[in-house]
Design a protein around this motif. Sequence first.
Motif, PDB file in Angstrom:
ATOM      1  N   PRO A  40     -11.155  -3.608   1.255  1.00  0.00           N
ATOM      2  CA  PRO A  40     -10.712  -2.249   1.572  1.00  0.00           C
ATOM      3  C   PRO A  40      -9.191  -2.186   1.646  1.00  0.00           C
ATOM      4  O   PRO A  40      -8.537  -3.195   1.902  1.00  0.00           O
ATOM      5  N   ALA A  41      -8.662  -1.006   1.416  1.00  0.00           N
ATOM      6  CA  ALA A  41      -7.212  -0.814   1.534  1.00  0.00           C
ATOM      7  C   ALA A  41      -6.810  -1.046   2.982  1.00  0.00           C
ATOM      8  O   ALA A  41      -7.570  -0.728   3.898  1.00  0.00           O
ATOM      9  N   PRO A  42      -5.632  -1.598   3.213  1.00  0.00           N
ATOM     10  CA  PRO A  42      -5.167  -1.769   4.596  1.00  0.00           C
ATOM     11  C   PRO A  42      -5.138  -0.426   5.321  1.00  0.00           C
ATOM     12  O   PRO A  42      -4.856   0.609   4.714  1.00  0.00           O
ATOM     13  N   ALA A  43      -5.430  -0.448   6.615  1.00  0.00           N
ATOM     14  CA  ALA A  43      -5.484   0.787   7.400  1.00  0.00           C
ATOM     15  C   ALA A  43      -4.139   1.502   7.451  1.00  0.00           C
ATOM     16  O   ALA A  43      -4.092   2.708   7.647  1.00  0.00           O
ATOM     17  N   ASN A  44      -3.061   0.770   7.257  1.00  0.00           N
ATOM     18  CA  ASN A  44      -1.734   1.388   7.344  1.00  0.00           C
ATOM     19  C   ASN A  44      -1.184   1.779   5.969  1.00  0.00           C
ATOM     20  O   ASN A  44       0.012   1.956   5.820  1.00  0.00           O
ATOM     21  N   SER A  45      -2.041   1.903   4.967  1.00  0.00           N
ATOM     22  CA  SER A  45      -1.554   2.280   3.638  1.00  0.00           C
ATOM     23  C   SER A  45      -1.987   3.703   3.310  1.00  0.00           C
ATOM     24  O   SER A  45      -3.021   4.178   3.758  1.00  0.00           O
ATOM     25  N   VAL A  46      -1.153   4.379   2.551  1.00  0.00           N
ATOM     26  CA  VAL A  46      -1.437   5.735   2.108  1.00  0.00           C
ATOM     27  C   VAL A  46      -1.038   5.855   0.651  1.00  0.00           C
ATOM     28  O   VAL A  46      -0.264   5.048   0.131  1.00  0.00           O
TER      29      VAL A  46
END
Length: 68
Positions: A40-46
Amino acid sequence: LRVGNGTLEPMLARRKPGDKVTIHAFRRDELMCFEVTLAPAPANSVKLSARHPAAKAAVALRKGWLGR
């Protein structure tokens, strides 16, 4: 499928975390094959993207936010 500029993101969007994909790549004239599991994408990425054509006000806000 061959990956090029602008094609990786749409290909990954069709997958989900935990999917296994096979990657073929040339390295020093040798074809290599890798099986990878997508995380999964890191939680702090947008991801931000601009609409085209964007309204003038939106362009001005974006330039101000980016400091350009």
